[in-house]
Design a protein around this motif. Structure first.
Motif, PDB file in Angstrom:
ATOM      1  N   TYR A 194      50.550 -16.934   1.697  1.00 17.90           N
ATOM      2  CA  TYR A 194      51.278 -18.136   2.094  1.00 17.90           C
ATOM      3  C   TYR A 194      50.724 -18.594   3.439  1.00 17.90           C
ATOM      4  CZ  TYR A 194      55.049 -21.171   3.692  1.00 17.90           C
ATOM      5  OH  TYR A 194      55.769 -22.236   4.168  1.00 17.90           O
ATOM      6  N   ASN A 233      53.227 -15.834 -11.229  1.00 18.66           N
ATOM      7  CA  ASN A 233      54.027 -16.851 -10.542  1.00 18.66           C
ATOM      8  C   ASN A 233      55.213 -16.234  -9.828  1.00 18.66           C
ATOM      9  OD1 ASN A 233      52.377 -18.953 -11.328  1.00 18.66           O
ATOM     10  ND2 ASN A 233      53.591 -19.480 -13.128  1.00 18.66           N
ATOM     11  N   TRP A 292      53.696 -25.304  -8.257  1.00 19.05           N
ATOM     12  CA  TRP A 292      53.731 -25.987  -6.968  1.00 19.05           C
ATOM     13  C   TRP A 292      52.304 -26.376  -6.587  1.00 19.05           C
ATOM     14  CZ3 TRP A 292      58.034 -27.710  -4.813  1.00 19.05           C
ATOM     15  CH2 TRP A 292      59.233 -27.091  -5.127  1.00 19.05           C
ATOM     16  N   GLU A 329      55.836 -15.957  -1.014  1.00 22.61           N
ATOM     17  CA  GLU A 329      56.155 -17.142  -0.232  1.00 22.61           C
ATOM     18  C   GLU A 329      57.557 -17.063   0.373  1.00 22.61           C
ATOM     19  OE1 GLU A 329      53.525 -20.691  -2.229  1.00 22.61           O
ATOM     20  OE2 GLU A 329      55.414 -20.174  -3.205  1.00 22.61           O
ATOM     21  N   TYR A 330      58.540 -16.675  -0.433  1.00 27.97           N
ATOM     22  CA  TYR A 330      59.916 -16.627   0.061  1.00 27.97           C
ATOM     23  C   TYR A 330      60.067 -15.578   1.164  1.00 27.97           C
ATOM     24  CZ  TYR A 330      62.293 -19.846  -3.114  1.00 27.97           C
ATOM     25  OH  TYR A 330      62.752 -20.971  -3.756  1.00 27.97           O
ATOM     26  N   LYS A 369      61.496 -26.886  -1.848  1.00 25.01           N
ATOM     27  CA  LYS A 369      60.877 -25.623  -2.264  1.00 25.01           C
ATOM     28  C   LYS A 369      61.648 -24.431  -1.731  1.00 25.01           C
ATOM     29  CE  LYS A 369      56.405 -23.271  -2.506  1.00 25.01           C
ATOM     30  NZ  LYS A 369      54.971 -23.336  -2.160  1.00 25.01           N
ATOM     31  N   GLN A 405      55.747 -30.602  -7.000  1.00 23.63           N
ATOM     32  CA  GLN A 405      55.680 -29.864  -8.249  1.00 23.63           C
ATOM     33  C   GLN A 405      54.934 -30.669  -9.312  1.00 23.63           C
ATOM     34  OE1 GLN A 405      59.664 -28.813  -9.493  1.00 23.63           O
ATOM     35  NE2 GLN A 405      59.419 -26.700  -8.803  1.00 23.63           N
ATOM     36  N   ASP A 456      65.075 -19.450  -7.250  1.00 22.16           N
ATOM     37  CA  ASP A 456      63.898 -19.757  -8.056  1.00 22.16           C
ATOM     38  C   ASP A 456      63.882 -18.798  -9.243  1.00 22.16           C
ATOM     39  OD1 ASP A 456      61.454 -20.689  -8.939  1.00 22.16           O
ATOM     40  OD2 ASP A 456      60.299 -19.404  -7.598  1.00 22.16           O
ATOM     41  N   SER A 509      55.850 -16.307  -5.831  1.00 25.47           N
ATOM     42  CA  SER A 509      57.106 -16.821  -5.290  1.00 25.47           C
ATOM     43  C   SER A 509      57.716 -15.822  -4.307  1.00 25.47           C
ATOM     44  CB  SER A 509      58.083 -17.123  -6.428  1.00 25.47           C
ATOM     45  OG  SER A 509      59.298 -17.621  -5.941  1.00 25.47           O
ATOM     46  N   HIS A 537      63.124 -16.980 -12.897  1.00 30.58           N
ATOM     47  CA  HIS A 537      62.001 -16.609 -13.754  1.00 30.58           C
ATOM     48  C   HIS A 537      62.545 -15.784 -14.919  1.00 30.58           C
ATOM     49  CE1 HIS A 537      58.878 -17.680 -10.690  1.00 30.58           C
ATOM     50  NE2 HIS A 537      59.927 -17.511  -9.890  1.00 30.58           N
TER      51      HIS A 537
END
Length: 890
Positions: free
Chosen positions: A339, A305, A95, A312-313, A117, A77, A229, A309, A231
């Motif tokens: 990703y 962002n 990231w 990616e998750y 992460k 990060q 995560d 996220s 936001h």
């Protein structure tokens, strides 16, 4: 001083030297770039990379430096302002992108920070102790920095595991009063908290650092904020909310309370446009419209962002492998981000085929570097090899430890070196295979840049989540709403609630069923609404069961009207799909034969759905382990303590078996457990007990005599993983065990061909009464040393043989494993479910567990055991192994 010189002055015999050009030439020859990385133990290291190197080069160097194998959970990060990442500047945290040059991602010569992460949902999935250690450090940091919010009781428990990991066993002569005052363990640490931590520290005796860290993670993973995560966002009423991305899906928080969750299986599409973020939900069969939810983000960057996220998750936790993007020849609008790393599935699969490493590593002591006042903070070393060891006398397991290749960590409260799922502690150690659900092509989660044409409707404006406004509602100054609901003809209101004082959660509406009174009333009740008053009564301090009973009592009152005062949800009409479907346990039984058959079939459909969605397990984990208000005083008396196999498994005083002719008193660690089968007149009677100890064998056989039992079911081997699980309380074949006035002779012993179970026959002779009795003994051996059986076939066959042996019995059957709660509960639930199916009654496993725990605490010990028995019940029904009997088919 010469202020101005003509160019002509430098002509002729003169010389020049271009300093700036030489400096630039030198810089061009220097092709390396320095990147400093700060690790989770606060050490740091400077890496040299080529100027044009991309992020994956730096990541590889970091992983090589750490010798980290399970590296896909971690990342680097940095923040846009060059400062260290903290909750206060979370909007500026990024990231490191492996596909982009590192030099474009360094800000103000700032550092990179090594962080977790992707937070693993179950620490047992991690193959390496070294990986778990880094997760342990990360969660500790999350707690200290306020990212992971938790109640004080849980904070103290987690802190006690930290102390055990760093200081080892509690030593009265070494750990004097106030020995924790120099360590910063949790935010807002007080002297009272330190006393509580000390008491808990004493309970972790003989736990190695690896054991303590595993137990730390086992408790941390259950927290709402674990691995989230976060936001910042706003709803349509401009209220501040937080959107959290997790392995399960997208979670909505308001004032630190989780109010909604949208699982990945429910979401069809995610997208963003400028400062707006959107999720499209899958259409239900009863719906003829698509549900699109929109959220207002603070900036365009924060919106993107959040979207990245989610990409990616979802890819990491839900797919077998990352999606490959097909090349398109038309102009594509929107983000090109994908990703590109490995998924959790790929990481775990590789770990299964990779040999375990037996390695040593040095544990640092972050708490000691946070000492308050008395000890100056040491200088952070650049290399791990320069860590200063503790001045405390070392123990064999303090710092240099061997990887957990051959054994599993001990349970939180158990004293055994080789615990099993029967033992004291009641800590869920689910050993299931990882569950991945890659979606089919027709229902694949889409992203905004996959189909730019279809997103233009979204880009035309912001989808506003409607605020909760109704002219007929009674709204107080605090924004509270009064809702009146009248039950339907079957006495149902049509909603579920979750939370309670026993769960440290507010009472929140978890589900509202369409076309029910709760859905049709005006104003309407919504998922996520927080219930504050019921019929004018404040419920803030009530347990979950008390709230449910209060609602049901209202239904049975003269008017039947339920008056709720609620605080409306921050997100309107969002569905908490992680909750079980409505009415796992109907309020009222069906009355006619047709409804009865439908009820059984419906319960099996709900059972299958709950297993598939995970809702069944979530509800099990929220159930109380011991019934509130029931005491266990007899088990704690000095003369009875040594009769307990595990100090935290005690029988309720109200239902315990009381011996009339016990050799050393009337106490034995056993409870009567009676399971009634509605509509059949059948009551299956059991005695659930622990496996006998050498000193309690005589009491065990005395209990058999006094209960007039003729069947003993043993659901454990004598020795498991090198540890004695139960004393061998019977004699060998043809031999006689003499116990005062009781003689027990083994007359038959037969092992089933597969070796899964053994059948024995005993002749019990009472010398005082000259009475002889034949006792059947059935021992199940097919349960693995750890976890649960992969296939329920043998267990189902054993249960059916137990039922056959019980035919015509009215005396209680004695069932035991090691602690008398885990596998014992599994067997009793399975037989109860089979009886319910034969009686054509619906089967609700959670209700059965509740009935058992009302009679003996902690029955069915782990979520893995509960899932296994639920799967066994569904298989027995779906394959027709058990069917409704003719006399109940009307």
């Amino acid at each position: 001083m010469i202020e101005s010189v003509s160019r002509r002055a430098f002509s002729g015999s003169s010389g020049t030297y271009n300093v700036r050009a030489s400096e630039l030439a030198r810089d061009r020859r220097l092709k390396t770039l320095s990147a400093t990385v700060v690790f989770l133990d606060d050490t740091q290291h400077c890496f040299q990379i080529e100027k044009r190197s991309k992020g994956h080069v730096l990541l590889d160097l970091v992983f090589q430096h750490l010798e980290l194998i399970e590296k896909d959970y971690f990342g680097l990060q940095y923040s846009e302002n060059g400062a260290a990442p903290t909750p206060s500047n979370s909007d500026l945290v990024r990231w490191l992108d492996p596909s982009k040059p590192v030099k474009k991602q360094i800000r103000n010569n700032g550092n990179f920070y090594f962080r977790v992460k992707f937070y693993v949902s179950d620490p047992s999935k991690l193959q390496e102790e070294y990986t778990r250690y880094h997760f342990f450090l990360q969660v500790r940091q999350d707690i200290l920095q306020g990212r992971l919010q938790l109640p004080p009781s849980t904070a103290c428990l987690l802190a006690s595991y930290i102390v055990q990991s760093e200081l080892g066993d509690y030593q009265p002569d070494e750990h004097l009063p106030g020995y924790l005052s120099g360590l910063q363990l949790i935010p807002g640490q007080t002297e009272e908290m330190e006393k509580k931590i000390t008491e808990l520290h004493k309970l972790h005796k003989r736990q190695s650092p690896a054991d303590a860290e595993f137990n730390f993670l086992e408790h941390a993973k259950r927290l709402d904020m674990y691995g989230v995560d976060l936001h910042r966002a706003r709803d349509s009423t401009n209220k501040d909310i937080q959107l959290g991305v997790t392995s399960l899906g997208l979670v909505v928080f308001h004032n630190g309370i989780r109010i909604n969750i949208f699982s990945w299986s429910k979401i069809v599409k995610i997208s963003f446009k400028r400062k707006q973020f959107f999720i499209q939900l899958r259409r239900e069969p009863s719906e003829d419209y698509d549900t699109l939810l929109g959220f207002n983000m603070t900036t365009y960057r924060s919106s993107k962002n959040l979207w990245k996220s989610c990409v990616e998750y979802h890819t990491f936790f839900r797919l077998h492998s990352p999606q490959t993007r097909t090349r398109r020849f038309h102009l594509s609008l929107g983000s090109k981000f994908t990703y590109s790393g490995r998924t959790e599935f790929q990481t775990i699969e590789e770990g299964r085929h990779r040999a375990r490493l037996e390695r040593h590593f040095i544990r640092s002591s972050p708490s000691k570097r946070l000492i308050r006042q008395t000890v100056p903070a040491p200088v952070i070393a650049e290399e791990k090899s320069k860590l200063i060891p503790s001045t405390r006398p070392s123990r064999s397991y303090d710092n240099k430890v061997t990887s957990l290749g051959a054994r599993e960590p001990r349970r939180a409260w158990g004293e055994a070196s080789h615990p099993s799922d029967d033992e004291g502690g009641f800590i869920d150690r689910t050993e299931e295979r990882p569950h991945f659900s890659p979606l089919s092509a027709s229902r694949t989660l889409s992203y905004v840049d996959d189909e730019p044409e279809t997103d233009r409707s979204v880009s035309t404006g912001v989808y506003e989540i409607p605020g909760y406004v109704d002219t007929q509602s009674q709204i107080s100054e605090e924004g509270l709403v009064v809702i009146r609901i009248t039950p339907d003809e079957q006495g149902r209101f049509g909603f579920n609630v979750k939370g309670g004082a026993n769960l440290n959660m507010p009472i929140v509406v978890s589900r509202v069923v369409p076309n029910t009174p709760a859905d049709r009333c005006c104003p309407k009740l919504n998922e996520g609404d927080q219930v504050l008053f019921i019929n004018g009564q404040n419920i803030s301090g009530m347990l979950h069961e008390q709230v449910v009973n209060l609602i049901r009592e209202t239904r049975d009152s003269a008017s039947g009207e339920l008056i709720l005062t609620v605080k409306p949800s921050a997100v309107y009409e969002a569905q908490d799909i992680e909750e079980p479907p409505y009415q796992y346990v109907p309020d009222r039984p069906h009355t006619n034969g047709i409804d009865q058959a439908d009820a059984l079939a419906e319960s099996m459909l709900l059972l299958a759905d709950g297993l598939a969605s995970g809702a069944l397990i979530a509800q099990f984990e929220q159930l109380y382990r011991k019934k509130p208000g029931l005491t266990t005083n007899e088990s704690r008396k000095q003369e009875n303590v040594n009769k307990n196999r595990y100090r935290d498994i005690s029988p309720y005083d109200a239902t315990r078996v009381i011996l009339q002719g016990g050799t050393t008193g009337d106490y034995i660690n056993a409870n009567y457990v009676n399971m009634e089968i509605p509509g059949s007149g059948i009551i299956n009677r059991y005695i659930a007990t622990q496996g006998p100890l050498p000193g309690t064998v005589a009491d065990f056989w005395q209990m058999v005599v006094e209960a007039q039992s003729t069947l003993i079911v043993m659901v454990t081997p004598v020795v498991e993983r090198g540890r004695i699980k139960c004393h061998k309380y019977w004699p060998a074949l043809t031999q006689t065990l003499e116990l005062s006035h009781l003689h027990i002779t083994c007359t038959r012993e037969e092992t089933e061909p597969t070796g899964s179970f053994i059948f024995r026959e005993f002749r019990l002779t009472n010398l005082e009464t000259e009475e002889e009795r034949h006792i059947s003994h059935m021992q199940y051996l097919a349960w693995p040393d750890h976890g649960v059986p992969e296939d329920p076939t043998q267990f189902l066959e054993f249960t059916m043989r137990v039922r056959k042996a019980r035919t015509g019995m009215v005396e209680p059957t004695i069932v035991h494993c090691s602690a008398g709660i885990g596998r014992t509960g599994v067997l009793i639930l399975m037989e109860t479910a089979m009886c319910l199916i034969e009686a054509n009654e619906p089967v609700y496993p959670l209700d059965i567990v509740r009935a058992m725990r009302d009679q003996r605490g902690m029955m069915i010990q782990t979520a893995a055991q509960y899932r296994f028995v639920c799967e066994s019940v569904h298989r027995a029904y779906s394959e027709g192994l058990v069917k409704p009997l003719e006399e109940f088919q009307r």
